[in-house]
Design a protein around this motif. Structure first.
Motif, PDB file in Angstrom:
ATOM      1  N   SER A   7      26.097 -13.139  52.051  1.00  0.00           N
ATOM      2  CA  SER A   7      26.671 -11.716  52.607  1.00  0.00           C
ATOM      3  C   SER A   7      27.967 -11.952  52.421  1.00  0.00           C
TER       4      SER A   7
ATOM      5  N   ASN B 147      30.042 -15.114  48.093  1.00  0.00           N
ATOM      6  CA  ASN B 147      28.454 -14.670  48.567  1.00  0.00           C
ATOM      7  C   ASN B 147      27.724 -14.683  47.176  1.00  0.00           C
TER       8      ASN B 147
ATOM      9  N   GLU C 296      21.947  -6.105  46.891  1.00  0.00           N
ATOM     10  CA  GLU C 296      22.043  -7.501  47.634  1.00  0.00           C
ATOM     11  C   GLU C 296      20.774  -8.164  47.888  1.00  0.00           C
TER      12      GLU C 296
ATOM     13  N   SER D 299      20.308  -1.436  57.040  1.00  0.00           N
ATOM     14  CA  SER D 299      20.649  -1.590  55.615  1.00  0.00           C
ATOM     15  C   SER D 299      21.010  -0.067  55.038  1.00  0.00           C
TER      16      SER D 299
ATOM     17  N   THR E 212      23.219  -9.193  60.952  1.00  0.00           N
ATOM     18  CA  THR E 212      23.838  -9.812  59.777  1.00  0.00           C
ATOM     19  C   THR E 212      24.219 -11.259  60.367  1.00  0.00           C
TER      20      THR E 212
END
Length: 862
Positions: A135, A186, A229, A361, A392
């Motif tokens: 992330s 990331n 993601e 999310s 997170t």
């Protein structure tokens, strides 16, 4: 054969041989660097040394070399894996000099990552280091930490003069990565075609690149979600194995080294959660061992814990985290929590909302994620955080003193437990000593899960799998069936009602049956500490109460807003119509008399008794007019292929509890996994198993595309035996035993204990294919015990017959040459069923065959 194997996690860690040629690796030269970097945290130094020796000593060329060395010396590995080849097949990154390092959350993983990167660069083993993370939050945190370390004067001075690269430049992939650089990025940037230098900087250079993966459990666990993601994380492993890059040196770092409940099989160093707690590196954990909370009592206990934490840790602002299974649950929990806090703290809802931060999310919550960086600040209003699954990673908050896993899904695997606990382990500077604790207010049924994780015990049930055959002789028995796709529409139905008269003289005479009540009660919770010992705590639970006046207001308000349409209330000798409601005093008098009958003092009523009063007056409060009902809409048929059926497993312990495995004489070709072949061979040799447990069949008569078939009781077992009899098998083209879930579901509704249970589903047990005159007939069979005519089975029978009638009609309209015939069947009807199958009468229609069970079920259930 052991049905459940128990391992100590530490016994599964691969030992790196620390005896190496010092002329090839001068690690002693880096001791000063390690001392400055790690201080007195010996476990960090050990992790770095282990990793450097593994990568740079020359003893190992790939992970398989380390596995071979350990497999010969570690008897536990030989128990877990039947052979060295089986172990190697389970490796995630074969052919690479790869491994994982398991460091409990809050123990300074970033120092270990930086230390390995600097030393490997200094040794000239590689030219560049790529640090990947899942992330932007973690990327930002690591970049900041690494820049601080790279610029540290004492650390610079401690690097050996002989080092090839000193004080590496810390960059991201928005610039070209040069020799001597550490690039922190990331994983999503790996797949960016614009603005990323990953391809230009690393392609075809992999043998001179060290790849360090933070939070590496993401690489190997299934990732849900369709956002950008999630899709990038799914490709993480593919990137590491991509031949265009040809990476050789790969390490992973995680505090949750699990694939669901399975511990990673390539860990070369472990500093466990228990060790971190015992060394006081992280907070102690205190979790619920016993609790009898019901309904809203849990909220009150959590709130009281939060207040105690605020008092105990007054120099900071303690936080409570609540973890839910999905976004919808998180939203609902946030609203419920806000309602409780408004009631308890007696301040405006707007101010309370500032105290509760929701992190998911969902697009609407994206703006909340950056707020996590400041929630530790005393000036930040946040005290409560509601999150989905886990917060997170890389969020280094230290003020969490209570964690509440709200549903089982948050705690149903070692991976998820470790992730949830990890959010509350870090210790704030203000409370280094004595060791603080974080309370985990879990359901007491989950305490064993926490204890199993912290005790480092791995319990693995031995399971055997049934899978569809996609290649080989019996792959020809795969077929396609159709199901119907239903959707629902809501419609309003208007009701007509004649004038009604209600007699409430009995309520006035006898009162309403209330329960004795107390407004405050002490409720116990027992906590168990990881460091040992139990603690009993009593909470003052306040029940929500109404005054008698408030109850009367509620009843009177409801009277006022209903459409009476001339309905008459007769209460005693008086009559009241729409415009002449019962006097308040009369209703109040009934309530007070009812309270006195069960010894209720004062003017307050608990919610349970309020509900009883409202129910007693309920006939006066009924709405007339319209009812909303749901109708079913039939959409296009859906094609289902047996070749797509998911695999299914059973624990071998079930073979002693009336379950059976059917397999063929050719199982060694039909079962693809060597491990599963060996397991079945062992079961076949096991003379302690009951005779019914294993049933070998002639491969030419076993006309199913499944490599093995499970049955879970006598009725199913006898039915499969009959399917495989020569005289029956030769009349059948193919058959399959359905899975319990996910293959072919039929929806039904029924009543249980007077309550409607809508939207229930079941999967019929067997689909038998017989082709005749160019038409594919499917005999669909649900197997039950003799006489099992439960209300639920009656509902299944009725709804299934209606379903297949609709399906047959739809298929005929579309010219699809298939026909479905459904039967409920029990053992006393098997002889007739198979006789009808052999002579063809079974194909003549639904009503041509009927067994005793179907006659019992014809008395339809709802």
């Amino acid at each position: 054969m052991e049905e459940i194997k128990i391992y100590k996690t530490k016994d599964l860690v691969l030992k790196v041989n620390t005896v190496y040629d010092p002329t090839k690796l001068d690690l002693d030269a880096w001791e000063s660097f390690l001392e400055v970097l790690c201080g007195d945290r010996e476990y960090q130094k050990e992790a770095i040394r282990n990793a450097v020796i593994y990568l740079a000593s020359g003893r190992y060329g790939k992970i398989e070399d380390l596995v071979e060395e350990n497999f010969e010396k570690n008897p536990e590995l030989k128990v877990k894996y039947s052979s060295l080849n089986e172990y190697k097949r389970h490796l995630q990154l074969p052919g690479k000099l790869s491994a994982n390092i398991d460091l409990a959350t809050g123990t300074g993983k970033s120092y270990v990552i930086y230390g390995i990167a600097q030393i490997i660069l200094g040794l000239d083993l590689v030219d560049k280091v790529l640090v990947l993370c899942p992330s932007l939050t973690i990327e930002s945190g690591l970049t900041e930490k690494f820049k601080k370390l790279s610029g540290d004067a004492r650390l610079k001075k401690s690097i050996p003069k002989s080092a090839k690269y000193k004080n590496p430049r810390i960059v991201n992939a928005d610039v070209t990565v040069k020799n001597g650089d550490i690039c922190v990025e990331n994983i999503h940037a790996v797949y960016e075609r614009t603005g990323s230098s990953i391809e230009d900087s690393f392609k075809n250079q992999g043998e001179r690149v060290l790849v360090l993966n933070d939070e590496s459990h993401h690489i190997f666990n299934k990732v849900t979600g369709k956002n950008k993601e999630s899709q990038s994380i799914k490709k993480w492993k593919n990137f590491l194995l991509n031949p265009d890059y040809n990476f050789k040196y790969i390490l992973g770092f995680t505090g949750t080294a699990y694939i669901d409940n399975e511990y990673f099989n390539d860990v070369i160093y472990r500093y466990s959660l228990r060790e971190a707690i015992e060394d006081k590196i992280v907070k102690n954990i205190e979790y619920v061992q016993k609790d009898d909370s019901i309904n809203g009592e849990k909220f009150q206990k959590i709130y009281q814990n939060h207040l105690e934490n605020k008092e105990k840790y007054s120099r900071i602002k303690p936080l409570t985290i609540l973890v839910t299974k999905d976004i919808s649950s998180a939203k609902n929990l946030r609203e419920d929590l806000i309602d409780l806090l408004v009631e308890k703290e007696q301040i405006s809802r707007e101010n309370i909302e500032q105290k509760v931060l929701i992190v998911t999310s969902a697009q609407e919550h994206k703006a909340n994620i950056p707020k996590l960086e400041t929630v530790d600040d005393k000036n930040d209003p946040t005290e409560w955080i509601v999150s989905v699954s886990m917060l997170t990673e890389g969020w280094d908050v230290k003020n969490v003193f209570q964690i509440v896993p709200w549903e089982d899904r948050a705690f149903n695997s070692k991976l998820l437990i470790a992730q949830v606990l990890g959010r509350g382990l870090r210790i704030p500077e203000e409370y280094k000593s004595p060791q603080p604790r974080v309370i985990v207010f879990n359901h007491d049924a989950w305490s064993r899960n926490i204890r199993g994780l912290v005790d480092e015990i791995l319990e693995i049930e031995t399971r055997i799998y049934s899978e569809v055959i996609k290649k080989g002789k019996r792959a020809k028995y795969n077929f396609e069936v159709y199901n119907l796709d239903y959707s629902k529409e809501e419609i309003e139905i208007e009701h007509k009602r004649d004038k009604e008269i209600y007699d409430y003289s009995r309520i006035e005479q006898e009162g309403i049956k209330l329960e004795s009540q107390v407004e405050i009660v002490n409720k116990e919770t027992v906590y168990e500490s990881i460091s040992g010992g139990l603690r009993e705590k009593y909470y003052a639970i306040e029940y929500n109460t109404w005054s008698v006046e408030e109850v009367v207001d509620k009843i009177y308000d409801e009277f006022s807003i209903r459409d009476w349409e001339g309905r008459v209330l007769q209460l005693g000798e008086d009559q009241y119509t729409k415009n002449n409601l019962p006097p308040r005093d009369r209703i109040k008098d009934i309530i007070i008399k009812s309270m006195k009958r069960v010894g209720i003092r004062g003017d307050r009523l608990t919610q349970k008794n309020v509900n009883k009063i409202l129910q007693a007056f309920g006939t006066l409060l009924r709405k007339k007019g319209k009812t909303v009902t749901t109708i079913q809409k039939i959409n296009e048929p859906i094609k289902i292929k047996t070749i797509d059926i998911r695999r299914e497993s059973i624990g071998i312990g079930n073979l002693r509890r009336n379950c059976s495995i059917f397999y063929t004489n050719n199982f060694e070709e039909e079962i693809q996994s060597d491990e599963q072949k060996e397991l079945l061979k062992e079961l076949i040799k096991d003379e302690t198993l009951p005779r019914y447990a294993l049933k070998e069949q002639n491969e030419f008569l076993f006309k199913t595309p499944l490599n093995i078939v499970f049955t879970n009781a006598d009725p199913e077992r006898k039915f499969v035996e009959l399917l495989c009899k020569k005289e029956n098998a030769e009349k059948i083209d193919a058959w399959i035993k359905s899975r319990d879930r996910g293959f072919y579901s039929i929806e039904y509704t029924w009543r249980k204990g007077g309550h409607q249970k809508p939207n229930s589903t079941f999967n019929p047990d067997f689909f038998i294919k017989i082709k005749k005159d160019e038409i594919e007939y499917f005999i669909v069979v649900e197997i039950k015990s003799d006489g099992d005519d439960s209300d639920e089975n009656k509902a299944k029978y009725r709804y299934s017959k209606e379903h297949f009638e609709r399906l047959n009609k739809k298929l005929e309209e579309q010219g699809i040459k298939q026909k479905y015939i459904f039967h409920f069947l029990s053992p006393n009807g098997y002889a007739e069923f198979f006789e009808y199958l052999k002579d063809g009468r079974l194909l003549e229609g639904q009503e041509k065959f009927r067994c005793e069970l179907e006659n019992l079920l014809e008395n339809n259930g709802d």
